[in-house]
Design an enzyme around this catalytic site. Structure first.
Site, PDB file in Angstrom:
ATOM      1  N   ASP A  29       0.945  -1.204   0.080  1.00 40.16           N
ATOM      2  CA  ASP A  29       0.028  -0.051  -0.016  1.00 40.16           C
ATOM      3  C   ASP A  29       0.874   1.311  -0.060  1.00 40.16           C
ATOM      4  OD1 ASP A  29      -2.418   1.358   0.142  1.00 40.16           O
ATOM      5  OD2 ASP A  29      -2.433   1.156   2.362  1.00 40.16           O
ATOM      6  N   HIS A  52      -7.621   9.124   4.521  1.00 42.50           N
ATOM      7  CA  HIS A  52      -7.371   8.259   5.228  1.00 42.50           C
ATOM      8  C   HIS A  52      -7.690   8.570   6.572  1.00 42.50           C
ATOM      9  CE1 HIS A  52      -4.019   7.292   2.020  1.00 42.50           C
ATOM     10  NE2 HIS A  52      -5.069   6.084   2.056  1.00 42.50           N
ATOM     11  N   ASN A 100     -10.128   0.137  -0.377  1.00 38.58           N
ATOM     12  CA  ASN A 100      -9.112  -0.052   0.900  1.00 38.58           C
ATOM     13  C   ASN A 100      -9.909   0.175   2.318  1.00 38.58           C
ATOM     14  OD1 ASN A 100      -7.219  -0.328  -1.234  1.00 38.58           O
ATOM     15  ND2 ASN A 100      -6.053   1.202  -0.451  1.00 38.58           N
ATOM     16  N   ASP A 144       2.918   4.964  -5.537  1.00 37.89           N
ATOM     17  CA  ASP A 144       2.051   6.268  -5.161  1.00 37.89           C
ATOM     18  C   ASP A 144       2.923   7.482  -5.776  1.00 37.89           C
ATOM     19  OD1 ASP A 144       0.581   8.598  -4.528  1.00 37.89           O
ATOM     20  OD2 ASP A 144       0.409   7.892  -2.607  1.00 37.89           O
TER      21      ASP A 144
HETATM   22  P1  13P Z   1      -9.039   4.080   5.709  1.00 35.24           P
HETATM   23  O1  13P Z   1      -8.327   4.829   6.704  1.00 35.24           O
HETATM   24  O2  13P Z   1     -10.351   4.702   5.406  1.00 35.24           O
HETATM   25  O3  13P Z   1      -9.599   2.773   6.368  1.00 35.24           O
HETATM   26  O4  13P Z   1      -8.408   3.998   4.422  1.00 35.24           O
HETATM   27  C1  13P Z   1      -7.445   2.812   4.253  1.00 35.24           C
HETATM   28  C2  13P Z   1      -6.651   2.996   3.059  1.00 35.24           C
HETATM   29  O5  13P Z   1      -7.103   3.790   2.078  1.00 35.24           O
HETATM   30  C3  13P Z   1      -5.440   2.366   2.900  1.00 35.24           C
HETATM   31  O6  13P Z   1      -4.694   2.860   1.943  1.00 35.24           O
END
Ligand code: 13P
Length: 341
Positions: free
Chosen positions: A83, A189, A266, A105
């Site tokens: 990620d 996030h 995600n 990213d």
């Molecule tokens: P959340 O914080 O909404 O759970 O998103 C997680 C995310 O996008 C990880 O890349």
């Protein structure tokens, strides 16, 4: 079943018209929770680790836990995804370790904070695509910037500051040849996404639909997609927590996204909330306990429930047995063939 290509999972999801949750992990209990939820709902699954998670777990631990998961749950197609890789080098080290999918990213500079230029993003993403596809590994890229900060990665701005431009997204896909595209449509996030239930002004689903119209064959990724349910917030606050009132992304909006090209969703925060609430409850109700299993077991169970629910809501439930995994060497051959055509 060995760890499999994310591209295959997403292609199958597109065929079946469903989405696949990508759940973040840092430790054994989180991996166990996801695998149990996947078995219960018969779901293919994407497990993802950020740079922060890799450093927390000395990533070799994490990798070997994933191998154990693949061995213990042979009926579940299972992807290990990086990620928010911040640089070509980070993606390279994940590939060398055994990740079957990476996110480059390039929407941010390697500091993971400063928005980058389009040209930088194209260059970095293309480099990762060339390196990854040669080994059959999937690549996710990002255009536009999400809001908030996750594990030290992110602009820290609100989700509307750098929305994805649809025409630029189309150009980005053309120039990079990536497999999946993360877009910025107002999400952030973390727990504090919206100060009230989002509307079309704050969560730009119309923009997502516009991007899908321009890129009907590109797998779209929704980051920052926790729903931050009130019941999970309430458990934390009931047992001494101090969360401020907040709203996440409603599940029905994610389902609208899935109807419009979203294949990867995600989710991290919802699981963090579930775990924290369960642990706080044990600490408050049984202050005499000191065996970590007394609170880690309920925490694992609480996360499993959230993951199983999301798997059902995203539509991936029931699809684990639909297909046999394509070996990564075969994926590499397919990428090479496409490039030559
Ligand atoms: P959340 O914080 O909404 O759970 O998103 C997680 C995310 O996008 C990880 O890349």
């Amino acid at each position: 079943m060995p760890l499999v290509s994310m591209r295959q999972l997403l292609d199958e999801a597109a065929k079946g018209g469903y989405g696949v949750g990508a759940f973040n992990v840092n430790n054994m209990e989180q991996i166990q929770a996801i695998m149990e939820a996947a078995r219960e709902t018969k779901s293919p699954v994407i497990v993802q680790a950020s740079r922060g998670a890799r450093s927390y777990s000395q990533d070799k631990y994490l990798y070997h836990l994933m191998l154990a998961a693949a061995e213990l749950y042979p009926e579940i197609p299972l992807v290990l995804h990086l990620d928010h890789g911040n640089s070509v080098e980070t993606c390279k080290s994940a590939i060398e370790l055994g990740f079957t999918s990476v996110m480059m990213d390039g929407s941010l500079m390697p500091d993971g904070k400063t928005p980058s230029s389009f040209d930088y993003n194209v260059k970095a993403t293309r480099e990762v695509v060339a390196m990854a596809h040669a080994k059959g590994i999937t690549v996710e890229g990002e255009i536009g910037c999400l809001g908030g900060i996750e594990d030290g990665h992110g602009t820290g701005l609100d989700g509307l500051s750098h929305l994805t431009d649809p025409a630029q997204a189309a150009e980005f896909v053309k120039q990079t040849g990536l497999d999946a595209l993360a877009i910025a449509i107002g999400t952030s996030h973390g727990a504090y996404k919206f100060s009230k239930k989002p509307t079309g002004e704050t969560l730009k689903m119309d923009r997502l639909i516009e991007i899908h119209k321009l890129l009907p064959n590109t797998h779209l990724v929704m980051h920052g997609s926790s729903s931050v349910p009130k019941d999970l917030q309430d458990i934390i606050n009931q047992y001494g927590g101090k969360l401020k009132p907040t709203w996440g992304v409603p599940v029905e909006e994610i389902q609208l996204g899935i109807k419009n090209g979203v294949r990867k969703i995600n989710v991290d925060t919802d699981n963090r909330l579930a775990i924290t609430g369960a642990i706080r409850k044990v600490f408050a109700e049984k202050p005499e306990e000191f065996d970590p299993r007394s609170y880690l077991k309920p925490a694992r169970e609480a996360m499993k429930k959230v993951v199983a629910l999301r798997m059902t809501q995203f539509g991936q439930a029931g699809h684990a047995g639909d297909y046999a995994p394509v070996p990564l060497s075969e994926m590499a051959a397919r990428y090479a063939q496409k490039k030559a055509a």
